[in-house]
Design a protein around this motif. Structure first.
Motif, PDB file in Angstrom:
ATOM      1  N   GLY A 108      -6.026   1.630  10.073  1.00 56.92           N
ATOM      2  CA  GLY A 108      -6.605   0.413   9.501  1.00 56.92           C
ATOM      3  C   GLY A 108      -8.124   0.457   9.480  1.00 56.92           C
ATOM      4  O   GLY A 108      -8.758   0.056   8.496  1.00 56.92           O
ATOM      5  N   THR A 109      -8.719   0.956  10.566  1.00 56.93           N
ATOM      6  CA  THR A 109     -10.179   1.070  10.636  1.00 56.93           C
ATOM      7  C   THR A 109     -10.689   2.026   9.560  1.00 56.93           C
ATOM      8  O   THR A 109     -11.644   1.726   8.838  1.00 56.93           O
ATOM      9  CB  THR A 109     -10.616   1.561  12.029  1.00 56.93           C
ATOM     10  OG1 THR A 109     -10.178   0.616  13.001  1.00 56.93           O
ATOM     11  CG2 THR A 109     -12.121   1.728  12.111  1.00 56.93           C
ATOM     12  N   TRP A 111      -9.194   2.826   6.811  1.00 60.69           N
ATOM     13  CA  TRP A 111      -8.921   2.210   5.510  1.00 60.69           C
ATOM     14  C   TRP A 111      -9.994   1.196   5.149  1.00 60.69           C
ATOM     15  O   TRP A 111     -10.527   1.194   4.044  1.00 60.69           O
ATOM     16  CB  TRP A 111      -7.552   1.543   5.547  1.00 60.69           C
ATOM     17  CG  TRP A 111      -7.171   0.885   4.252  1.00 60.69           C
ATOM     18  CD1 TRP A 111      -7.303  -0.430   3.926  1.00 60.69           C
ATOM     19  CD2 TRP A 111      -6.613   1.526   3.100  1.00 60.69           C
ATOM     20  NE1 TRP A 111      -6.856  -0.661   2.655  1.00 60.69           N
ATOM     21  CE2 TRP A 111      -6.429   0.532   2.120  1.00 60.69           C
ATOM     22  CE3 TRP A 111      -6.260   2.824   2.804  1.00 60.69           C
ATOM     23  CZ2 TRP A 111      -5.893   0.809   0.863  1.00 60.69           C
ATOM     24  CZ3 TRP A 111      -5.721   3.100   1.556  1.00 60.69           C
ATOM     25  CH2 TRP A 111      -5.555   2.104   0.614  1.00 60.69           C
ATOM     26  N   GLU A 112     -10.327   0.319   6.094  1.00 59.35           N
ATOM     27  CA  GLU A 112     -11.312  -0.733   5.841  1.00 59.35           C
ATOM     28  C   GLU A 112     -12.716  -0.169   5.643  1.00 59.35           C
ATOM     29  O   GLU A 112     -13.445  -0.602   4.760  1.00 59.35           O
ATOM     30  CB  GLU A 112     -11.324  -1.749   6.992  1.00 59.35           C
ATOM     31  CG  GLU A 112     -10.097  -2.622   7.059  1.00 59.35           C
ATOM     32  CD  GLU A 112      -9.899  -3.476   5.807  1.00 59.35           C
ATOM     33  OE1 GLU A 112     -10.874  -4.044   5.306  1.00 59.35           O
ATOM     34  OE2 GLU A 112      -8.746  -3.543   5.334  1.00 59.35           O
ATOM     35  N   GLU A 113     -13.101   0.773   6.483  1.00 56.17           N
ATOM     36  CA  GLU A 113     -14.468   1.303   6.439  1.00 56.17           C
ATOM     37  C   GLU A 113     -14.624   2.445   5.445  1.00 56.17           C
ATOM     38  O   GLU A 113     -15.737   2.880   5.155  1.00 56.17           O
ATOM     39  CB  GLU A 113     -14.902   1.740   7.838  1.00 56.17           C
ATOM     40  CG  GLU A 113     -14.952   0.558   8.806  1.00 56.17           C
ATOM     41  CD  GLU A 113     -15.297   0.960  10.227  1.00 56.17           C
ATOM     42  OE1 GLU A 113     -15.640   2.135  10.461  1.00 56.17           O
ATOM     43  OE2 GLU A 113     -15.222   0.085  11.105  1.00 56.17           O
ATOM     44  N   GLU A 114     -13.504   2.967   4.962  1.00 53.22           N
ATOM     45  CA  GLU A 114     -13.479   4.072   4.003  1.00 53.22           C
ATOM     46  C   GLU A 114     -14.252   5.287   4.480  1.00 53.22           C
ATOM     47  O   GLU A 114     -14.890   5.997   3.703  1.00 53.22           O
ATOM     48  CB  GLU A 114     -13.979   3.606   2.639  1.00 53.22           C
ATOM     49  CG  GLU A 114     -13.072   2.573   2.013  1.00 53.22           C
ATOM     50  CD  GLU A 114     -13.497   2.154   0.620  1.00 53.22           C
ATOM     51  OE1 GLU A 114     -14.370   2.820   0.023  1.00 53.22           O
ATOM     52  OE2 GLU A 114     -12.945   1.162   0.129  1.00 53.22           O
TER      53      GLU A 114
END
Length: 193
Positions: free
Chosen positions: A33-34, A36-39
């Motif tokens: 998730g981290t 994914w969010e921060e790319e």
């Protein structure tokens, strides 16, 4: 997932996640998730190689009975390694890099894994008591006293081989029925978070 499958580039095998059951899945979901969010991959994952003493790499390879010819070839990749630094005022002159592994090299993750595996032998109790992921370590203990003992053992063991443990980024988590505050200190006596 089949048992005994090799770990991928993350060095986390399916067996490791299975041992942790739901909590292992939760940890992996948080990490993914981290990203994914921060790319992007967490910054400290990409910077873990730059502080590994090269003599420690060669010692670790010898400890693992790697043929001396291959060790000399690894050394050759680091001989006269140079770089420049780009600043707002232009580039610096070239200078030799005398510590660390090459960023972006396919060999660096392998060498880093060999180093961590070799130097952690004397500290490890094994799953489920320690989990190593890249340059992060989770230590699990049944008591505050045992956690203090294991934390110091790891810190002293890693630092005795030239690696730095960033105790400022260390986090503690207590799991249990009672809300208990633990007081774990590093070898300099500083309380960990």
């Amino acid at each position: 997932m089949k048992k005994g499958k090799a770990a991928g580039c993350s060095r986390v095998s399916a067996d490791m996640i299975k041992v942790l059951e739901e909590s292992g899945v939760d940890i992996m979901v948080d990490i993914i998730g981290t990203v994914w969010e921060e790319e992007e991959m967490p910054e400290d994952w990409t910077q873990k190689y730059d502080r590994v003493p090269r003599d420690l790499v060669y010692w670790s390879l010898r400890n693992r009975k790697i043929p001396e010819k291959l060790i000399r070839l690894v050394k050759a990749t680091y001989k006269k390694a140079i770089t420049v630094v780009r600043t707002a005022h232009g580039k610096t002159g070239q200078f030799e890099i005398e510590v660390g592994l090459h960023q972006g090299s396919g060999l660096s993750p392998f060498l880093f894994t060999i180093v961590l595996d070799t130097i952690s032998e004397e500290c490890r109790n094994g799953l489920p008591w320690e989990l190593l992921f890249a340059d992060d370590l989770a230590i699990i203990a049944d008591s505050e006293k045992e956690l203090q003992r294991r934390s110091l053992k790891w810190q002293i063991g890693l630092e005795s081989k030239g690696l730095k443990v960033n105790t400022g980024k260390t986090e503690l988590m207590v799991s249990g029925r009672n809300r208990t505050k633990v007081n774990i200190k590093d070898k300099e006596g500083r309380e960990l978070n």
